[in-house]
Design an enzyme around this catalytic site. Sequence first.
Site, PDB file in Angstrom:
ATOM      1  N   ASP A   9       0.878  -1.157   0.000  1.00 49.47           N
ATOM      2  CA  ASP A   9       0.000   0.000   0.000  1.00 49.47           C
ATOM      3  C   ASP A   9       0.925   1.219   0.000  1.00 49.47           C
ATOM      4  O   ASP A   9       2.084   1.109   0.437  1.00 49.47           O
ATOM      5  CB  ASP A   9      -0.871  -0.032   1.258  1.00 49.47           C
ATOM      6  CG  ASP A   9      -1.666   1.243   1.426  1.00 49.47           C
ATOM      7  OD1 ASP A   9      -2.382   1.645   0.492  1.00 49.47           O
ATOM      8  OD2 ASP A   9      -1.564   1.855   2.517  1.00 49.47           O
ATOM      9  N   ASP A  11       0.204   5.067   1.029  1.00 53.06           N
ATOM     10  CA  ASP A  11       0.122   5.957   2.192  1.00 53.06           C
ATOM     11  C   ASP A  11       0.133   5.174   3.493  1.00 53.06           C
ATOM     12  O   ASP A  11      -0.733   4.327   3.730  1.00 53.06           O
ATOM     13  CB  ASP A  11      -1.162   6.791   2.123  1.00 53.06           C
ATOM     14  CG  ASP A  11      -1.247   7.635   0.870  1.00 53.06           C
ATOM     15  OD1 ASP A  11      -0.779   8.779   0.901  1.00 53.06           O
ATOM     16  OD2 ASP A  11      -1.774   7.142  -0.146  1.00 53.06           O
ATOM     17  N   ASP A 168      -1.457  -0.897   5.886  1.00 50.22           N
ATOM     18  CA  ASP A 168      -1.654  -0.326   7.226  1.00 50.22           C
ATOM     19  C   ASP A 168      -3.123  -0.101   7.557  1.00 50.22           C
ATOM     20  O   ASP A 168      -3.444   0.628   8.495  1.00 50.22           O
ATOM     21  CB  ASP A 168      -0.906   1.005   7.349  1.00 50.22           C
ATOM     22  CG  ASP A 168      -1.587   2.131   6.574  1.00 50.22           C
ATOM     23  OD1 ASP A 168      -2.005   1.870   5.414  1.00 50.22           O
ATOM     24  OD2 ASP A 168      -1.711   3.243   7.104  1.00 50.22           O
TER      25      ASP A 168
END
Length: 226
Positions: A9, A11, A168
């Site tokens: 991922d 960000d 995250d």
Amino acid sequence: MALQAILFDMDGTLLDTAPDFIAVVQAMRAARQLAPVAEARVREVISGGARAMVLSAFEIDPSDPQFEVLRLEFLERYQSHCAVFSHIYDGMPELLSAIEQTPLIWGVVTNKPLRYAEPIMAQLGLTERCAVLICPDHVAHSKPDPEPLTLACRRLGLNPANVLFVGDDLRDIQSGNAAGTQTCAVTFGYIHPDDNPHQWGADRVIEHPLQLRELLGGHWAIGDSQ
């Protein structure tokens, strides 16, 4: 199951893009003679996108006519400020270098639109190193739907079972699990205080990028899946 690729991922996992989001929010508040907002307030809702950041930073109801005005201004300001302060997480350069010294390849699967993701990757010198970049522009359904990861695996010509997805947010793990990839949750990203990455159903949970490098040398075999 042997690994052939690692997908990240963007960000909060590969990159800390919060500084640019925070700068945009503070500039918008300053333009309205408002005091700066606590940076943590922005960081903990980044995974929710522009909508969540505007709602949190301005404590405005989404039904308020001014909400859409603020959201559009946020996106316009971010377009010209998306690659100013963003940087790769500590330990991630070493992890990427370690990956590149093996037969593995790596890429990015993000819910960030291409118009922001591409300049950030270019500014940080990651474009040529990245094997695949999948954004919402490429699919009909974004994460937590499995489509982005399924597309990434298809473009790489790999079986999802031989791919590890690192994220995250719960949606990252849900997307990876649904697509059939192996999954790894990180605790150093933009985690809301009420969230617990250990409860997301990921195969592994790490607190620092270098922990993944250690796992690659041990718990996960690297090589041909045949």
